[in-house]
Design a protein around this motif. Structure first.
Motif, mmCIF file in Angstrom:
data_model
loop_
_atom_site.group_PDB
_atom_site.id
_atom_site.type_symbol
_atom_site.label_atom_id
_atom_site.label_comp_id
_atom_site.label_asym_id
_atom_site.label_seq_id
_atom_site.Cartn_x
_atom_site.Cartn_y
_atom_site.Cartn_z
ATOM 1 N N ASP A 144 -22.916 19.402 1.925
ATOM 2 C CA ASP A 144 -22.096 20.570 2.251
ATOM 3 C C ASP A 144 -21.197 20.316 3.449
ATOM 4 O O ASP A 144 -20.105 20.882 3.542
ATOM 5 C CB ASP A 144 -22.982 21.803 2.487
ATOM 6 C CG ASP A 144 -24.061 21.575 3.537
ATOM 7 O OD1 ASP A 144 -24.245 20.419 3.992
ATOM 8 O OD2 ASP A 144 -24.754 22.548 3.906
ATOM 9 N N MET A 145 -21.640 19.493 4.379
ATOM 10 C CA MET A 145 -20.802 19.097 5.510
ATOM 11 C C MET A 145 -20.185 17.745 5.166
ATOM 12 O O MET A 145 -20.896 16.745 5.040
ATOM 13 C CB MET A 145 -21.624 19.017 6.791
ATOM 14 C CG MET A 145 -22.283 20.333 7.168
ATOM 15 S SD MET A 145 -23.226 20.245 8.705
ATOM 16 C CE MET A 145 -21.906 20.198 9.921
ATOM 17 N N MET A 146 -18.864 17.711 4.999
ATOM 18 C CA MET A 146 -18.215 16.483 4.531
ATOM 19 C C MET A 146 -16.805 16.400 5.093
ATOM 20 O O MET A 146 -16.225 17.390 5.548
ATOM 21 C CB MET A 146 -18.165 16.457 3.006
ATOM 22 C CG MET A 146 -17.260 17.517 2.401
ATOM 23 S SD MET A 146 -17.038 17.357 0.637
ATOM 24 C CE MET A 146 -15.541 18.348 0.405
ATOM 25 N N TRP A 147 -16.237 15.213 5.036
ATOM 26 C CA TRP A 147 -14.840 14.973 5.409
ATOM 27 C C TRP A 147 -13.942 15.701 4.408
ATOM 28 O O TRP A 147 -14.059 15.525 3.198
ATOM 29 C CB TRP A 147 -14.601 13.468 5.395
ATOM 30 C CG TRP A 147 -13.232 13.019 5.771
ATOM 31 C CD1 TRP A 147 -12.494 13.424 6.848
ATOM 32 C CD2 TRP A 147 -12.449 12.031 5.087
ATOM 33 N NE1 TRP A 147 -11.295 12.754 6.866
ATOM 34 C CE2 TRP A 147 -11.244 11.897 5.810
ATOM 35 C CE3 TRP A 147 -12.654 11.250 3.945
ATOM 36 C CZ2 TRP A 147 -10.243 11.009 5.417
ATOM 37 C CZ3 TRP A 147 -11.666 10.367 3.566
ATOM 38 C CH2 TRP A 147 -10.475 10.242 4.291
ATOM 39 N N GLY A 148 -13.033 16.520 4.902
ATOM 40 C CA GLY A 148 -12.226 17.354 4.031
ATOM 41 C C GLY A 148 -11.353 16.605 3.047
ATOM 42 O O GLY A 148 -11.020 17.129 1.971
ATOM 43 N N ASN A 149 -10.970 15.375 3.371
ATOM 44 C CA ASN A 149 -10.070 14.623 2.494
ATOM 45 C C ASN A 149 -10.741 14.211 1.185
ATOM 46 O O ASN A 149 -10.054 13.868 0.215
ATOM 47 C CB ASN A 149 -9.529 13.389 3.216
ATOM 48 C CG ASN A 149 -8.114 13.036 2.776
ATOM 49 O OD1 ASN A 149 -7.436 13.813 2.105
ATOM 50 N ND2 ASN A 149 -7.661 11.864 3.148
ATOM 51 N N TYR A 150 -12.076 14.245 1.125
ATOM 52 C CA TYR A 150 -12.747 13.991 -0.153
ATOM 53 C C TYR A 150 -12.288 14.991 -1.203
ATOM 54 O O TYR A 150 -12.099 14.647 -2.378
ATOM 55 C CB TYR A 150 -14.271 14.090 -0.004
ATOM 56 C CG TYR A 150 -14.931 13.004 0.802
ATOM 57 C CD1 TYR A 150 -14.456 11.693 0.788
ATOM 58 C CD2 TYR A 150 -16.066 13.281 1.573
ATOM 59 C CE1 TYR A 150 -15.085 10.704 1.522
ATOM 60 C CE2 TYR A 150 -16.697 12.297 2.304
ATOM 61 C CZ TYR A 150 -16.203 11.010 2.286
ATOM 62 O OH TYR A 150 -16.825 10.029 3.010
ATOM 63 N N ASN A 151 -12.142 16.235 -0.785
ATOM 64 C CA ASN A 151 -11.703 17.263 -1.731
ATOM 65 C C ASN A 151 -10.301 16.958 -2.240
ATOM 66 O O ASN A 151 -10.022 17.065 -3.443
ATOM 67 C CB ASN A 151 -11.732 18.639 -1.059
ATOM 68 C CG ASN A 151 -11.274 19.735 -2.001
ATOM 69 O OD1 ASN A 151 -11.893 19.999 -3.013
ATOM 70 N ND2 ASN A 151 -10.154 20.367 -1.664
ATOM 71 N N MET A 152 -9.398 16.555 -1.342
ATOM 72 C CA MET A 152 -8.028 16.246 -1.746
ATOM 73 C C MET A 152 -7.990 15.081 -2.730
ATOM 74 O O MET A 152 -7.302 15.131 -3.765
ATOM 75 C CB MET A 152 -7.185 15.919 -0.510
ATOM 76 C CG MET A 152 -5.723 15.628 -0.814
ATOM 77 S SD MET A 152 -4.829 17.068 -1.425
ATOM 78 C CE MET A 152 -4.704 18.031 0.087
ATOM 79 N N ILE A 153 -8.734 14.026 -2.430
ATOM 80 C CA ILE A 153 -8.688 12.821 -3.265
ATOM 81 C C ILE A 153 -9.398 13.040 -4.595
ATOM 82 O O ILE A 153 -8.853 12.750 -5.669
ATOM 83 C CB ILE A 153 -9.331 11.630 -2.521
ATOM 84 C CG1 ILE A 153 -8.526 11.281 -1.259
ATOM 85 C CG2 ILE A 153 -9.417 10.406 -3.439
ATOM 86 C CD1 ILE A 153 -9.227 10.313 -0.335
ATOM 87 N N LEU A 154 -10.616 13.553 -4.533
ATOM 88 C CA LEU A 154 -11.467 13.589 -5.724
ATOM 89 C C LEU A 154 -11.225 14.818 -6.588
ATOM 90 O O LEU A 154 -11.180 14.714 -7.820
ATOM 91 C CB LEU A 154 -12.933 13.530 -5.299
ATOM 92 C CG LEU A 154 -13.335 12.247 -4.555
ATOM 93 C CD1 LEU A 154 -14.681 12.436 -3.871
ATOM 94 C CD2 LEU A 154 -13.387 11.064 -5.502
ATOM 95 N N SER A 155 -11.075 15.973 -5.964
ATOM 96 C CA SER A 155 -10.928 17.200 -6.729
ATOM 97 C C SER A 155 -9.472 17.514 -7.047
ATOM 98 O O SER A 155 -9.095 17.672 -8.206
ATOM 99 C CB SER A 155 -11.559 18.368 -5.959
ATOM 100 O OG SER A 155 -11.428 19.569 -6.677
ATOM 101 N N VAL A 156 -8.632 17.587 -6.010
ATOM 102 C CA VAL A 156 -7.238 17.968 -6.220
ATOM 103 C C VAL A 156 -6.484 16.910 -7.021
ATOM 104 O O VAL A 156 -5.783 17.224 -7.991
ATOM 105 C CB VAL A 156 -6.540 18.223 -4.868
ATOM 106 C CG1 VAL A 156 -5.052 18.507 -5.069
ATOM 107 C CG2 VAL A 156 -7.207 19.387 -4.138
ATOM 108 N N ARG A 157 -6.624 15.638 -6.636
ATOM 109 C CA ARG A 157 -5.838 14.589 -7.281
ATOM 110 C C ARG A 157 -6.464 14.058 -8.569
ATOM 111 O O ARG A 157 -5.757 13.581 -9.451
ATOM 112 C CB ARG A 157 -5.604 13.422 -6.321
ATOM 113 C CG ARG A 157 -4.761 13.788 -5.103
ATOM 114 C CD ARG A 157 -4.383 12.575 -4.264
ATOM 115 N NE ARG A 157 -3.398 11.757 -4.963
ATOM 116 C CZ ARG A 157 -3.644 10.539 -5.430
ATOM 117 N NH1 ARG A 157 -4.847 10.004 -5.301
ATOM 118 N NH2 ARG A 157 -2.706 9.847 -6.038
ATOM 119 N N HIS A 158 -7.798 14.118 -8.688
ATOM 120 C CA HIS A 158 -8.444 13.519 -9.860
ATOM 121 C C HIS A 158 -9.202 14.521 -10.731
ATOM 122 O O HIS A 158 -9.752 14.133 -11.764
ATOM 123 C CB HIS A 158 -9.389 12.393 -9.422
ATOM 124 C CG HIS A 158 -8.658 11.157 -8.993
ATOM 125 N ND1 HIS A 158 -8.169 10.988 -7.714
ATOM 126 C CD2 HIS A 158 -8.300 10.043 -9.685
ATOM 127 C CE1 HIS A 158 -7.567 9.821 -7.632
ATOM 128 N NE2 HIS A 158 -7.613 9.239 -8.800
#
Length: 438
Positions: A144-158
């Motif tokens: 639940d506590m994570m680097w926010g860019n994971y969401n951009m790379i994995l969820s938003v872009r992929h």
């Protein structure tokens, strides 16, 4: 599908058919092109008279450059830094990094791993990893506590679905129960799962213990044994910055390599933080697998697909940056330089713990566990993180990162030790200001 991609897929299937099924559709379609690159490589070897294949400019047989550029890099010949690097990365650097991985992770010395492929920093490495292995709708398991860019790379872009678990248990350790529950729940519903682990962790600065590392390895191996295809990506961007005896000193990658044919371990790391070269943007992707017999053909196929991803994305990583890191790693002073900077950061972490031990802060926040890396986090008890962040910035000129409603991240990596007491006293003053205004 390109015949070269089909050929690589056949090699992967012969070595380990489970890994072929783990690839995303893009990953299955990726290949390393021959064309101009292979013809240029052949000409470099055989064209002893005239070589008119390379897309750079030369003058009197030497790499053309401005004197103003050459003056800034006088210690490195232009041919060794201004020309294009291979999409795989410099072979000498890849070999040197692989050697360093085995030195830093003694468990790897008896295991087969790929040659690392060079990326433009760890962020780019995560993005290339996602290209090769993550498809729309795939599940990626994260705390639940994570680097926010994971969401951009994995969820938003992929288009991946992010599945979260609570990072810490009530004893301030890694929440093994929540982790196993998340892994087993997603494994029961999906033929393939992706697990992303990050130690030292951003944003909390937590690294697991040896016992926790063994338990995580057992959980993931059992799920693989039960039939789920498991990809475990280790974001080891802050690797080596372990400040306390109880922290695991090896990457989980070393534990997971070769555990089961259904499990692929992927190490994402780089010189960025390990060698303090943030702006030079040098990262690496390394694979650890199990398969039938000799794994070299499998690794070569995965390296070609990964390098093909780099080729089709940024072409290649800065030659100059790679050369600077390679020269530094080969320097006799390198080990002493790393040790010196490590001790500075370790002393800062110890100072933070000493400061926060003062009971005067107990009413304002509770620190999350931290023992490594660049960061630590505060769990605010009476005010919201964003309100405090803005107040501290506007009234005291202090900048921090608000995470969610109640969490505040402090990067002690960029604060000199003698400023840390003042920092936390100022945060406390900010909390008291907001409490008084309620």
């Amino acid at each position: 599908m390109n015949p070269l991609a089909l050929e690589l897929n056949q090699i992967i299937e012969q070595c380990n058919p489970q890994i072929l099924e783990m690839l995303s559709p893009v990953g299955k379609s990726l290949f390393f092109p021959k064309g101009i690159l292979s013809q240029s490589a052949e000409a470099k070897e055989k064209a002893h008279q005239i070589n008119a294949t390379i897309g750079i400019a030369k003058e009197s047989g030497h790499t053309m450059c401005f004197d103003s550029v050459k003056a800034a890099i006088s210690d490195i010949p232009p041919a060794e830094c201004l020309t294009y690097a291979p999409s795989y990365g410099l072979l000498d650097l890849r070999t040197e990094w692989q050697k360093a991985l085995r030195t830093k992770n003694p468990s790897l010395r008896s295991k087969s791993i790929s040659l690392p492929v060079v990326t433009s920093g760890v962020t780019h490495g995560i993005s290339i990893f996602a290209d090769v292995w993550v498809d729309t709708g795939d599940v990626v398991i994260l705390p639940d506590m994570m680097w926010g860019n994971y969401n951009m790379i994995l969820s938003v872009r992929h288009g991946a679905r992010l599945s979260h678990y609570a990072l810490f248990d009530d004893r301030d350790g890694f929440n093994l129960k929540a982790f196993e529950q998340a892994v087993r729940t997603e494994a029961a519903a999906n033929p393939k799962i992706v697990v992303l682990l990050n130690f030292p962790q951003n944003p909390t600065g937590y690294t697991i213990s040896e016992d926790e590392a063994r338990s995580i390895t057992q959980i993931l191996t059992r799920v693989a044994e039960e039939g789920t295809r498991v990809i475990v990506a280790m974001d080891d961007a802050y690797f080596g910055l372990f400040y306390e005896p109880q922290t695991a000193k090896e990457s989980l990658f070393a534990h997971l390599c070769g555990c089961h044919p259904n499990l692929l371990a992927v190490k994402l790391d780089g010189g960025t933080k390990e060698h303090f070269i943030w702006g030079l943007r040098i990262g690496f992707i390394t694979y650890g697998a199990a398969g039938a017999g000799e794994l070299t053909p499998l690794y070569e196929a995965l390296e070609k697909k990964t390098a093909g991803g780099v080729r089709g994305n940024i072409s290649n990583v800065s030659h100059l940056s790679q050369r600077i890191l390679l020269n530094s790693m080969r320097s006799r002073a390198n080990a002493a330089e790393k040790a010196e900077k490590f001790e500075i950061l370790k002393a800062r972490a110890a100072k933070v713990k000493a400061v926060l031990a003062d009971p005067k802060y107990e009413g304002a926040w509770k620190p999350y566990p931290f023992n490594s890396g660049y960061f630590m986090c505060l769990r605010l008890k009476t005010v919201t993180a964003e309100a405090l962040r803005v107040h501290l910035l506007d009234q005291y000129g202090v900048g921090l990162i608000a995470l969610g409603e109640h969490d505040l991240r402090v990067a002690f990596s960029c604060i000199d030790e003698d400023q840390l007491q003042l920092l936390f006293d100022t945060i406390l003053k900010g909390v008291q200001d907001l409490e008084a205004a309620m």
